[in-house]
Design a protein around this motif. Structure first.
Motif, short mmCIF file in Angstrom:
data_model
loop_
_atom_site.label_atom_id
_atom_site.label_comp_id
_atom_site.label_asym_id
_atom_site.label_seq_id
_atom_site.Cartn_x
_atom_site.Cartn_y
_atom_site.Cartn_z
N GLU A 58 0.83 -1.20 0.00
CA GLU A 58 0.00 0.00 0.00
C GLU A 58 0.86 1.26 0.00
OE1 GLU A 58 -3.74 1.61 2.60
OE2 GLU A 58 -2.04 0.82 3.70
N CYS A 59 0.46 2.23 -0.82
CA CYS A 59 1.11 3.54 -0.85
C CYS A 59 0.01 4.57 -1.07
CB CYS A 59 2.16 3.59 -1.96
SG CYS A 59 2.94 5.22 -2.13
N LEU A 60 -0.54 5.09 0.01
CA LEU A 60 -1.63 6.05 -0.12
C LEU A 60 -1.22 7.24 -0.97
CD1 LEU A 60 -4.52 6.96 0.80
CD2 LEU A 60 -3.37 8.24 2.61
N THR A 61 -0.02 7.76 -0.73
CA THR A 61 0.42 8.96 -1.44
C THR A 61 0.56 8.70 -2.94
OG1 THR A 61 2.67 8.38 -0.78
CG2 THR A 61 1.54 10.06 0.52
N GLY A 62 1.05 7.53 -3.31
CA GLY A 62 1.23 7.22 -4.73
C GLY A 62 0.02 6.60 -5.38
N ASP A 63 -0.62 5.65 -4.69
CA ASP A 63 -1.75 4.91 -5.27
C ASP A 63 -3.01 5.76 -5.37
OD1 ASP A 63 -0.02 2.77 -5.23
OD2 ASP A 63 -0.96 1.79 -3.51
N ALA A 64 -3.27 6.58 -4.35
CA ALA A 64 -4.54 7.31 -4.28
C ALA A 64 -4.40 8.81 -4.46
CB ALA A 64 -5.23 7.03 -2.94
N LEU A 94 -0.97 -5.45 -0.08
CA LEU A 94 -0.63 -5.57 1.34
C LEU A 94 -0.62 -4.19 1.99
CD1 LEU A 94 2.24 -8.22 1.21
CD2 LEU A 94 -0.24 -8.56 1.17
N ARG A 95 -1.24 -4.11 3.15
CA ARG A 95 -1.36 -2.82 3.85
C ARG A 95 -0.11 -2.57 4.68
NH1 ARG A 95 -6.69 -1.63 4.61
NH2 ARG A 95 -5.94 0.49 5.02
N GLN A 96 0.99 -2.26 3.99
CA GLN A 96 2.29 -2.07 4.63
C GLN A 96 2.91 -0.78 4.13
OE1 GLN A 96 4.09 -6.26 5.73
NE2 GLN A 96 3.99 -6.12 3.52
N GLU A 97 2.28 0.33 4.48
CA GLU A 97 2.68 1.65 4.00
C GLU A 97 4.14 1.97 4.36
OE1 GLU A 97 1.74 5.16 2.07
OE2 GLU A 97 0.06 3.93 2.75
N GLY A 98 4.83 2.62 3.43
CA GLY A 98 6.18 3.09 3.73
C GLY A 98 7.18 1.99 4.03
N GLY A 100 6.56 -0.61 5.48
CA GLY A 100 6.23 -1.18 6.77
C GLY A 100 6.20 -0.23 7.95
N ILE A 101 6.59 1.06 7.74
CA ILE A 101 6.67 1.97 8.90
C ILE A 101 5.38 2.73 9.15
CG2 ILE A 101 9.16 2.21 8.56
CD1 ILE A 101 8.68 5.03 7.50
N GLY A 102 4.42 2.66 8.23
CA GLY A 102 3.15 3.34 8.43
C GLY A 102 3.11 4.72 7.77
N LEU A 103 1.90 5.22 7.58
CA LEU A 103 1.71 6.46 6.83
C LEU A 103 2.35 7.68 7.49
CD1 LEU A 103 0.47 8.06 4.50
CD2 LEU A 103 -1.67 8.15 5.82
N ALA A 109 9.49 10.60 7.33
CA ALA A 109 10.63 10.24 6.49
C ALA A 109 10.73 11.16 5.28
CB ALA A 109 10.52 8.78 6.05
N TYR A 110 9.59 11.51 4.72
CA TYR A 110 9.59 12.47 3.61
C TYR A 110 10.23 13.80 4.02
CZ TYR A 110 6.47 9.99 0.29
OH TYR A 110 5.93 9.13 -0.64
N GLN A 111 9.89 14.26 5.22
CA GLN A 111 10.46 15.52 5.69
C GLN A 111 11.99 15.41 5.78
OE1 GLN A 111 9.06 16.90 9.51
NE2 GLN A 111 10.35 18.73 9.48
N LEU A 112 12.46 14.28 6.30
CA LEU A 112 13.91 14.08 6.40
C LEU A 112 14.55 14.02 5.02
CD1 LEU A 112 13.96 11.46 9.28
CD2 LEU A 112 14.68 13.86 9.43
N GLN A 113 13.83 13.44 4.06
CA GLN A 113 14.35 13.42 2.69
C GLN A 113 14.37 14.83 2.10
OE1 GLN A 113 12.47 10.18 0.30
NE2 GLN A 113 11.93 9.32 2.29
#
Length: 205
Positions: A58-64, A94-98, A100-103, A109-113
């Motif tokens: 699962e990737c909410l940001t990318g998929d949806a 599979l509901r394993q966003e990021g 496995g780290i969650g949404l 993590a995006y902020q750190l990137q």
């Protein structure tokens, strides 16, 4: 005293028409992790057939939400398109966003990137391994759908190894090099260099 539940359980199935074709959606649950997962199946097959499948996390940001920070949404769409063109196949969602780290941790993590870390460094800075996904439920999903031999759409050799270790025959691997953009090229390079993903290097230049 309540009876002990198996860790992985099948729940139910229903028709799911989509833009690509008429699928069936099958629900499963990981009771230990309290995670709900689904499989989308299309067409019919015999037990000994090699069936085209994708394991998609699962990737909410990318998929949806159509983010171009990753290639997930494009890969999801291409996988469904390939399955319909093939005439049969399955997508395990599979509901394993990021990884496995969650949404919400993925947003952290995006902020750190944004501040200069790569995707692996960001996860590790938050106290996680680079990839903590678990593929154990895939065995129940494929057994329920009577699939023993697969053509796996993936660039990630760890998925092939996980299925092989469960007794699933990965008869073929099909690359799925879609969704590479200027926004995610460095991200995909990191997955290639640090996580062993197998992308066409010419696409990453």
């Amino acid at each position: 005293m309540k009876p002990k539940l198996d860790q992985y359980q099948y729940v139910s199935s229903a028709k799911l028409p989509t833009h690509w074709g008429k699928f069936y959606i099958h629900g499963f649950i990981d009771n230990k992790l309290a995670q709900e997962h689904v499989a989308l199946s299309y067409g019919e097959w015999d037990p000994d057939d090699v069936v085209l499948i994708r394991i998609h996390s699962e990737c909410l940001t990318g998929d949806a939400l159509f983010s171009s920070r990753c290639d997930c949404g494009a890969q999801l769409e291409k996988a469904l398109e390939n399955i319909v063109q093939q005439g049969k196949g399955v997508l395990l969602y599979l509901r394993q966003e990021g990884r496995g780290i969650g949404l919400l941790n993925k947003i952290r993590a995006y902020q750190l990137q944004d501040e200069g870390m790569d995707t692996v460094e960001a996860n590790e800075h938050l106290g996680f391994d680079a990839d903590i996904r678990d593929y154990g439920i895939c065995k129940l999903m494929l057994d329920k759908l009577n699939i023993k031999n697969v053509n796996l759409m993936t660039n990630n050799p760890k998925k092939s190894l996980a299925l092989t270790n469960m007794g699933i025959n990965v008869a073929q691997r099909t690359p799925i090099d879609h969704g590479i953009t200027d926004d995610n090229r460095n991200y995909i390079r990191t997955k290639t260099e640090k996580l062993g993903h197998q992308f066409d290097k010419h696409l990453l230049k």
